[in-house]
Design a protein around this motif. Structure first.
Motif, mmCIF file in Angstrom:
data_model
loop_
_atom_site.group_PDB
_atom_site.id
_atom_site.type_symbol
_atom_site.label_atom_id
_atom_site.label_comp_id
_atom_site.label_asym_id
_atom_site.label_seq_id
_atom_site.Cartn_x
_atom_site.Cartn_y
_atom_site.Cartn_z
ATOM 1 N N ARG A 167 -3.334 12.273 -4.695
ATOM 2 C CA ARG A 167 -2.933 12.154 -3.204
ATOM 3 C C ARG A 167 -1.886 11.216 -2.955
ATOM 4 O O ARG A 167 -1.174 10.925 -1.933
ATOM 5 C CB ARG A 167 -4.187 11.515 -2.496
ATOM 6 C CG ARG A 167 -5.550 12.381 -2.537
ATOM 7 C CD ARG A 167 -6.725 12.122 -1.904
ATOM 8 N NE ARG A 167 -6.593 11.935 -0.720
ATOM 9 C CZ ARG A 167 -7.603 11.304 0.159
ATOM 10 N NH1 ARG A 167 -8.660 11.025 -0.240
ATOM 11 N NH2 ARG A 167 -7.185 11.146 1.605
ATOM 12 N N ILE A 168 -1.710 10.106 -3.861
ATOM 13 C CA ILE A 168 -0.399 9.192 -3.772
ATOM 14 C C ILE A 168 0.886 9.792 -4.210
ATOM 15 O O ILE A 168 2.018 9.413 -3.374
ATOM 16 C CB ILE A 168 -0.831 7.894 -4.557
ATOM 17 C CG1 ILE A 168 -1.973 7.201 -3.938
ATOM 18 C CG2 ILE A 168 0.406 7.048 -4.579
ATOM 19 C CD1 ILE A 168 -2.467 6.120 -4.603
ATOM 20 N N ALA A 169 0.952 10.771 -5.191
ATOM 21 C CA ALA A 169 1.948 11.260 -5.851
ATOM 22 C C ALA A 169 3.200 11.782 -4.639
ATOM 23 O O ALA A 169 4.343 11.432 -4.829
ATOM 24 C CB ALA A 169 1.686 12.332 -6.825
ATOM 25 N N PRO A 170 2.859 12.442 -3.787
ATOM 26 C CA PRO A 170 3.847 12.951 -2.853
ATOM 27 C C PRO A 170 4.524 11.869 -2.007
ATOM 28 O O PRO A 170 5.502 12.354 -1.457
ATOM 29 C CB PRO A 170 2.790 13.862 -1.828
ATOM 30 C CG PRO A 170 1.626 14.357 -2.563
ATOM 31 C CD PRO A 170 1.356 12.998 -3.428
ATOM 32 N N GLN B 199 2.874 4.849 6.014
ATOM 33 C CA GLN B 199 2.543 6.133 6.527
ATOM 34 C C GLN B 199 1.179 6.704 5.680
ATOM 35 O O GLN B 199 0.495 7.117 6.168
ATOM 36 C CB GLN B 199 3.715 7.345 5.970
ATOM 37 C CG GLN B 199 3.319 8.741 6.578
ATOM 38 C CD GLN B 199 4.442 9.612 5.800
ATOM 39 O OE1 GLN B 199 5.157 9.356 5.409
ATOM 40 N NE2 GLN B 199 4.069 10.959 6.121
ATOM 41 N N LEU B 200 1.121 6.184 4.332
ATOM 42 C CA LEU B 200 0.010 6.408 3.661
ATOM 43 C C LEU B 200 -1.241 5.900 4.325
ATOM 44 O O LEU B 200 -2.341 6.269 4.455
ATOM 45 C CB LEU B 200 0.213 6.162 2.232
ATOM 46 C CG LEU B 200 -0.923 6.260 1.336
ATOM 47 C CD1 LEU B 200 -1.576 7.555 1.100
ATOM 48 C CD2 LEU B 200 -0.724 5.553 -0.165
ATOM 49 N N ARG B 201 -1.010 4.591 4.547
ATOM 50 C CA ARG B 201 -1.860 3.653 5.268
ATOM 51 C C ARG B 201 -2.445 4.419 6.379
ATOM 52 O O ARG B 201 -3.854 4.188 6.836
ATOM 53 C CB ARG B 201 -1.530 2.196 5.664
ATOM 54 C CG ARG B 201 -2.688 1.367 6.076
ATOM 55 C CD ARG B 201 -2.115 -0.108 6.113
ATOM 56 N NE ARG B 201 -1.205 -0.393 6.852
ATOM 57 C CZ ARG B 201 0.107 -0.777 6.274
ATOM 58 N NH1 ARG B 201 0.322 -1.093 5.200
ATOM 59 N NH2 ARG B 201 1.105 -1.016 7.194
ATOM 60 N N SER C 21 8.512 3.591 -1.021
ATOM 61 C CA SER C 21 9.239 2.679 0.085
ATOM 62 C C SER C 21 7.944 2.040 1.017
ATOM 63 O O SER C 21 6.924 2.498 0.968
ATOM 64 C CB SER C 21 10.182 3.602 1.210
ATOM 65 O OG SER C 21 9.569 4.421 1.523
ATOM 66 N N ARG C 22 8.404 1.023 1.495
ATOM 67 C CA ARG C 22 7.480 0.169 2.759
ATOM 68 C C ARG C 22 7.126 1.191 3.582
ATOM 69 O O ARG C 22 6.001 1.447 4.134
ATOM 70 C CB ARG C 22 8.161 -0.921 3.262
ATOM 71 C CG ARG C 22 7.299 -1.638 3.832
ATOM 72 C CD ARG C 22 7.896 -2.977 4.593
ATOM 73 N NE ARG C 22 8.197 -3.727 3.387
ATOM 74 C CZ ARG C 22 7.561 -4.772 2.628
ATOM 75 N NH1 ARG C 22 5.982 -4.860 3.149
ATOM 76 N NH2 ARG C 22 8.199 -5.487 1.784
ATOM 77 N N ALA C 23 8.020 2.200 3.927
ATOM 78 C CA ALA C 23 7.684 3.250 5.048
ATOM 79 C C ALA C 23 6.866 4.345 4.393
ATOM 80 O O ALA C 23 5.883 4.499 5.343
ATOM 81 C CB ALA C 23 9.029 3.913 5.434
ATOM 82 N N SER C 24 6.956 4.600 3.354
ATOM 83 C CA SER C 24 5.963 5.676 2.894
ATOM 84 C C SER C 24 4.593 4.902 2.643
ATOM 85 O O SER C 24 3.495 5.678 2.849
ATOM 86 C CB SER C 24 6.515 5.988 1.599
ATOM 87 O OG SER C 24 7.671 6.796 1.350
ATOM 88 N N ILE C 25 4.216 3.712 2.329
ATOM 89 C CA ILE C 25 3.279 3.138 2.182
ATOM 90 C C ILE C 25 2.543 2.986 3.644
ATOM 91 O O ILE C 25 1.310 2.992 3.724
ATOM 92 C CB ILE C 25 3.310 1.513 1.471
ATOM 93 C CG1 ILE C 25 3.624 1.701 0.045
ATOM 94 C CG2 ILE C 25 1.962 0.596 1.553
ATOM 95 C CD1 ILE C 25 3.725 0.486 -0.561
#
Length: 736
Positions: free
Chosen positions: A610-613, A700-702, A694-698
């Protein structure tokens, strides 16, 4: 209240009074000691020239006391001719006489001996001054403390003996007990002991520095007043031991005239110089020992190099006027200090008294009673005995105290030089024994506690942590010799023989070793034999070229159970690579897929998927800085393939390499979570493939899957906590 100026004037007057009394008393004692020391020189062979040798000693005392008194770093120093160099000069005198041609006249022999003595004094001065110029005074700082203590205790005994010798007229013996029946002798001895008690009481209880010299002056005036009023014949006082009896008849100075040089046998002088180095060594060493003794007793720092230069110059002048060597006396300098005199006037007055003795003969000595001179010597010597033979028992280690007792016993029973020599030998043996008990193993770690910085990755760290005690790391310090090296060998053998031991590699780091001896080779050879028997490998790292050559000369060469490494990090990496290859052959340092990296981090394949993408692939060419020191930290990198150098900028701007990262490593996470600028740069060394989060990806994941983001943060926290725990273990080991 008196004006301040009056107080200062009174203080200055008191200091002057103290200096005058101390200078005159020390001057009289210096004359007595100089006469005794000078008489030793020709007493065995040229006794008909005793007046000349006494004159040489007095002239030398005058010059040396003046120069030392004015230029020494020891306030109030008193420097007469000393017995130790004179004893050394007797060997020169005997050598000259032996080398004189057959049939040489008595006068020619005497003149030749005087020339040899003068040359020896000049050389002693040159050597002392030269040592001072090259700052060689520090050599005496390496003399062990118990040796100096034993020297002072023995000196105290000799001073006490000399004090009684003045009263008895000779060195006291058992036969002198019968003399106590003589009223005059018993009275003189009783006054001597009473005077010692008086001085000790005044020293302990007086609040003014003027009381002690005042008491001495009153005693001196009282004695001379009694002599004058009773009209006692001086000859009777000499016969009954109340005054010092010395033979000062004949021409005192100069010992020879310039015209006498025509009869000098220069070949005999040259042959006699074979005995001169011993005398020079005795003179310089005794001077330094005296300076150190004065330093300890006065608790003041002494510039030993300055003292060498000062005494060197003084002895050069003494040689020029036909004298013999001298240097500061422990007894007389301490006497001046105890009388409260720290003025340079003391040395000037001592020189003046010596000149007066040269001009007036024994008239100067007839003013001072033996009970006063002897009592002061006994007081000074007794203080040294109490301080170093009794009070030191509570301050020192038992074995160190026994060294003091040994030196004292040998000085009393055999001789001064033998006591110092035997004390040095005993101190060296004691040092070797005590140093052999020092643990040279500064750190004892395992591969679980400490790992190399090369090819760092979380997967590698976890594998090495799991392997635990397979690698033993021993960091040494200090000097390795038969005692400490054997302790190392036995410690490793005990560890290898213990049931808990599972070491495959024993890494011994020599980075802090200052030196090794030949016995170290034997101990390490036996350790390699144990390694062959028990199946582990000894790895030696950080050997200097000198140490490595010494081991190889001893036959210690690389083999199946012995490996040499350049430094601890390279050696540790070698052990780790060998261990991982042996214990985990499936583990390779080749590429890692993103899923493999995330699964290893998360320990949950579903979460990893789930994190890989949210990761972005990056291809980095060689020599590319993809994390820059000081830059904003907005991303985290996972290394799939390739290697990079972690480095920081030094104060000069040049990069300093800290570590190497490779497949499986995570970079940039610390500054990311702290939200601080990057603390180091990471530069690729070859083609690399990275995965960037990236911080933006984290963020988004959160927002999309908070439970997955939480699992990622927990995994990162677990990883950072593991690193911190390993660092803490190393710090704890280093602090022990």
């Amino acid at each position: 209240m008196a004006p301040a100026g009056t107080d200062r004037e009174g203080t200055a007057t008191g200091r002057l009074f103290t200096a005058v009394v101390a200078g005159l008393i020390c001057g009289i004692l210096a004359v007595v000691l100089s006469i005794g020391a000078g008489s030793l020189l020709f007493s065995l062979t040229l006794d008909t020239h005793l007046a000349a040798t006494v004159g040489m000693a007095l002239a030398a005392t005058a010059v040396i006391s003046l120069v030392v008194g004015l230029t020494s770093s020891i306030p109030g120093a008193v420097a007469p001719v000393q017995e130790v160099p004179v004893i050394g000069l007797t060997a020169v005198v005997v050598a000259v006489q032996s080398a004189m041609p057959e049939g040489a006249s008595h006068d020619a022999t005497f003149v030749t001996v005087v020339v040899a003595v003068v040359l020896s004094t000049l050389v002693a001065g040159i050597v002392a001054a030269g040592l001072g110029l090259v700052r060689g005074g520090a050599i005496v700082r390496f003399v062990p403390y118990p040796v100096v203590g034993g020297f002072l205790a023995g000196t105290g005994w000799l001073i006490v003996l000399g004090g009684f010798g003045l009263v008895f007229g000779h060195t006291p013996g058992v036969d002198d007990i019968g003399r106590l029946q003589n009223f005059s002798f018993a009275t003189n001895l009783g006054l001597t002991l009473l005077f010692v008690v008086l001085l000790a009481t005044i020293e302990a209880r007086a609040t003014s520095s003027l009381v002690l010299p005042g008491a001495i002056l009153i005693t001196l005036l009282t004695f001379n007043l009694v002599v004058v009023t009773t009209a006692i014949d001086p000859a009777s006082l000499h016969d009954n031991g109340w005054l010092v009896r010395v033979s000062m008849d004949g021409n005192l100075w100069p010992p020879i005239a310039l015209g006498d040089l025509a009869v000098v046998e220069w070949q005999a002088v040259a042959l006699a110089m074979i005995a001169m180095p011993t005398m020079v060594f005795m003179t310089v060493l005794s001077q330094l020992m005296n300076d150190t003794g004065i330093e300890l007793e006065t608790r003041a720092d002494i510039d030993l190099d300055r003292e060498l230069r000062t005494n060197g110059a003084a002895n050069l002048l003494a040689g020029v006027i036909g004298g013999m060597p001298g240097f500061p006396s422990v007894s007389l300098t301490l006497l001046a200090r105890r009388l409260g005199a720290t003025s340079r006037l003391v040395g000037v007055l001592v020189a003046a008294v010596a000149v007066g003795a040269l001009l007036l003969g024994s008239t100067v000595l007839d003013l001072i009673p033996t009970f006063l001179l002897g009592g002061m010597l006994i007081w000074i010597g007794g203080g040294l005995l109490v301080q170093w033979l009794f009070a030191s028992y509570r301050r020192l280690d038992r074995w160190e105290y026994l060294v003091i007792v040994l030196i004292f016993g040998v000085i009393v029973g055999v001789g001064f030089a033998q006591g110092i020599f035997l004390g040095l030998v005993a101190a060296v043996i004691l040092f070797v024994i005590q140093y052999g008990r020092v643990d040279t193993m500064r750190l004892w770690l395992t591969g679980r506690d400490y790992q190399s910085s090369a090819a760092a990755s979380e997967e590698r760290r976890k594998l090495l942590t799991a392997l635990g005690d397979a690698i033993v790391i021993i960091r040494l310090q200090g000097f390795l010799f038969f005692g400490t090296a054997d302790r190392l060998r036995r410690a490793v053998e005990r560890y290898a023989a213990s049931g808990e031991a599972s070491a495959r590699f024993v890494l011994i780091d020599f980075g802090r070793v200052t030196g090794i001896d030949s016995s170290t080779v034997l101990s390490l050879t036996r350790l390699v034999q144990v390694a062959e028997r028990d199946g582990f490998i000894v790895v030696l790292s950080s050997l200097t070229t000198e140490h490595g050559n010494a081991l190889q000369r001893g036959g210690l060469l690389p083999g199946p159970n012995l490996h040499f490494g350049s430094d601890i990090d390279a050696s540790l990496r070698w052990c780790e690579d060998a261990l991982l290859t042996e214990a985990h052959p499936e583990f390779v340092t080749g590429p890692r897929t993103l899923m493999a990296l995330l699964t290893g981090l998360m320990e949950d394949q579903a979460m990893a998927a789930r994190i890989a993408p949210h990761f972005e692939a990056r291809d980095i060419p060689p020599d590319t800085c993809f994390i820059e020191q000081g830059a904003k930290s907005d991303d985290i990198f996972l290394v799939e393939s390739g290697h990079a150098a972690v480095q920081v900028r030094s104060a000069t701007g040049q990069p300093v390499r800290l570590a190497t990262i490779g497949p499986g490593a995570i970079a940039g996470e610390l500054a990311y979570y702290l939200q601080t600028p990057r603390t180091a740069s990471v530069v690729s060394e070859e083609d690399m493939k990275l995965w960037r989060l990236s911080r933006a990806s984290i963020d988004q994941l959160r927002a999309e899957a908070p439970e997955v983001a939480l699992a990622l943060h927990q995994a990162m926290a677990t990883m950072l906590a593991g690193r911190l725990d390993g660092t803490n273990r190393v710090l704890r080991f280093m602090a022990d």
